[in-house]
Write an enzyme that holds these catalytic residues in place. Structure first.
Site, PDB file in Angstrom:
ATOM      1  CG  HIS A   1      -0.269  -0.294   2.514  1.00 14.28           C
ATOM      2  ND1 HIS A   1       0.626   0.589   3.073  1.00 14.28           N
ATOM      3  CD2 HIS A   1      -0.323  -1.354   3.356  1.00 14.28           C
ATOM      4  CE1 HIS A   1       1.074   0.102   4.217  1.00 14.28           C
ATOM      5  NE2 HIS A   1       0.532  -1.087   4.407  1.00 14.28           N
TER       6      HIS A   1
ATOM      7  CG  HIS B   1       4.277  -1.855   2.020  1.00 12.95           C
ATOM      8  ND1 HIS B   1       2.949  -2.228   2.028  1.00 12.95           N
ATOM      9  CD2 HIS B   1       4.877  -2.596   2.977  1.00 12.95           C
ATOM     10  CE1 HIS B   1       2.762  -3.171   2.941  1.00 12.95           C
ATOM     11  NE2 HIS B   1       3.910  -3.408   3.534  1.00 12.95           N
TER      12      HIS B   1
ATOM     13  CG  ASP C   1       4.658  -2.718  12.510  1.00 14.54           C
ATOM     14  OD1 ASP C   1       3.684  -3.216  13.065  1.00 14.54           O
ATOM     15  OD2 ASP C   1       4.741  -2.598  11.267  1.00 14.54           O
TER      16      ASP C   1
HETATM   17  O1  PAF Z   1       6.914  -5.383   9.407  1.00 12.57           O
HETATM   18  C1  PAF Z   1       6.875  -6.402   8.686  1.00 12.57           C
HETATM   19  O2  PAF Z   1       6.273  -6.416   7.611  1.00 12.57           O
HETATM   20  C2  PAF Z   1       7.611  -7.663   9.153  1.00 12.57           C
HETATM   21  O3  PAF Z   1       7.530  -7.812  10.533  1.00 12.57           O
HETATM   22  C3  PAF Z   1       9.062  -7.718   8.680  1.00 12.57           C
HETATM   23  C4  PAF Z   1       9.914  -6.607   9.261  1.00 12.57           C
HETATM   24  C5  PAF Z   1       9.115  -7.654   7.160  1.00 12.57           C
HETATM   25  C6  PAF Z   1       9.704  -9.050   9.109  1.00 12.57           C
HETATM   26  O4  PAF Z   1       9.028 -10.142   8.569  1.00 12.57           O
END
Ligand code: PAF
Length: 284
Positions: free
Chosen positions: A34, A37, A150
Site C-alpha cells: 500500500h 510500503h 510497528d
Molecule cells: O513489518 C513487517 O512487515 C515484518 O515484521 C518484517 C519486518 C518484514 C519481518 O518479517
C-alpha cells in the site's frame, strides 16, 4: 528490476553492488503493498544507491491461531509497484530456503520483546528479529527502512543492530495514514465497512489523548480510562492494550511528558487486530 528468489543469488548480487561502491538500502516487507510500503521504498531510494525490497511472509512470526494462511498476498501487483518505484531487486525467498530442515537458531531481544505486542503474541518478535537478521546477512545492506507504525518492532530492531554490532543504519519512516486517520496496514483489507469505521477508534483514541495531554492531564491511569471509553464506544471493539510508555525504553510511565508514546492494540469483532501509536506531543 530483478526478482531473486534464491538466497545465494541475493548474496551474489549484493556482493557485486558493494564492489561497485553502491550503498544498498533494504526495505523488509511481507508484501501486499500500500502507499505506506511505497513511501518506505521512496525513503530508501533517497538514502541509498540501490534499493532491495524483501517480500516474504515470515511463518515464524505468526502464532498458531494467527492469520498466516489468510495473510493477503499479491505478488505480481507488488512487483509491478516496486518496479514503478525504481526498486533494483525484489527478493522473494521460499520458506523452505529460509528455514531448511533442522533450522534451530533464534535471535532474541529479550526485554523489549516482552511488553505490548510481545505479551499478546509470544514468540512474534523472536520471529521478526530472526528473519530480519537473516535478511541483513543475505542482502548486506548499508541501511534498512522500517515504519513507525510497528514502533515496538522498530525499537527492537534498533536494539538488535546495536547489541550485535551489525553496522546497519536503521531509518524510521513516519506512520502513513488514510485521509480519515486510519494507519495504513495490509491487514486493513480484512475490514468490512462497519469494521472500517470502528478501526478509526485507534487514531481517534490517540487524538483524544493528545488533546487531554495538551489541556494538562498528565496522569496516565486517567488518560488510559478516557482512551478506553473512547475505543469501546465503537461497535465490535475490544482493547488488547492501551499503554503509555517511554518512547526509548518502552517502559510504562505514570505521568505523561513529551517523551511519552501511546501504543494501542485493538481487536475488531474478534477477527482483525490493529495497532497504532503516537507521541503525545506529535502529530503523526
Ligand atoms: O513489518 C513487517 O512487515 C515484518 O515484521 C518484517 C519486518 C518484514 C519481518 O518479517
Amino acid at each position: 528490476m530483478e526478482i531473486l528468489t534464491s538466497p545465494g543469488a541475493m548474496r551474489a548480487w549484493s556482493r557485486e553492488q558493494r564492489v561497485l561502491g553502491k550503498k544498498i538500502a533494504l526495505v523488509p516487507t511481507m508484501g501486499f503493498f500500500h502507499q505506506g510500503h511505497l513511501s518506505l521504498m521512496r525513503m530508501a531510494a533517497r538514502h541509498g544507491d540501490a534499493v532491495v525490497v524483501s517480500l516474504f511472509v515470515n511463518p515464524i512470526q505468526f502464532g498458531p491461531n494467527e492469520d498466516l494462511d489468510r495473510y493477503p498476498r499479491s505478488f505480481t501487483k507488488d512487483c509491478e509497484l516496486a518496479g514503478q518505484e525504481g526498486v533494483a531487486v525484489v527478493f522473494a525467498p521460499e520458506a523452505a530456503d529460509m528455514y531448511p530442515a533442522g533450522f534451530q537458531t533464534t535471535v532474541s531481544v529479550e526485554q523489549l520483546s516482552r511488553s505490548l505486542c510481545g505479551a499478546d503474541r509470544p514468540g512474534h518478535f523472536n520471529g521478526v528479529t530472526t528473519v530480519v537478521s537473516k535478511l541483513f546477512h543475505l542482502v548486506q545492506p548499508d541501511m534498512a527502512v522500517f515504519g513507525q507504525k510497528d514502533f515496538q518492532q522498530l525499537s527492537i530492531i534498533r536494539r538488535m543492530v546495536r547489541d550485535l554490532d551489525m553496522g546497519i543504519e536503521i531509518l524510521a519512516h513516519p506512520i502513513v495514514r488514510e485521509p480519515d486517520g486510519l494507519a495504513m496496514s495490509s491487514r486493513n483489507v480484512y475490514l468490512n465497512e462497519q469494521q472500517r469505521r470502528s478501526a478509526l477508534s485507534l487514531s481517534g483514541g490517540i487524538a483524544l489523548a493528545r488533546s487531554l495531554y495538551t489541556d494538562g492531564l498528565l496522569d496516565t491511569a486517567v488518560l488510559k480510562e478516557k482512551v478506553r471509553e473512547h475505543i469501546l464506544s465503537y461497535p465490535g471493539t475490544a482493547v488488547d492494550y492501551i499503554s503509555f510508555v517511554d518512547r526509548s525504553s518502552l517502559e510504562p510511565v505514570d505521568r505523561a511528558d513529551q517523551e511519552t508514546l501511546l501504543a494501542l492494540a485493538v481487536s475488531i469483532d474478534g477477527r482483525v487486530r490493529l495497532i497504532d501509536n503516537g507521541l503525545l506531543v506529535g502529530t503523526g
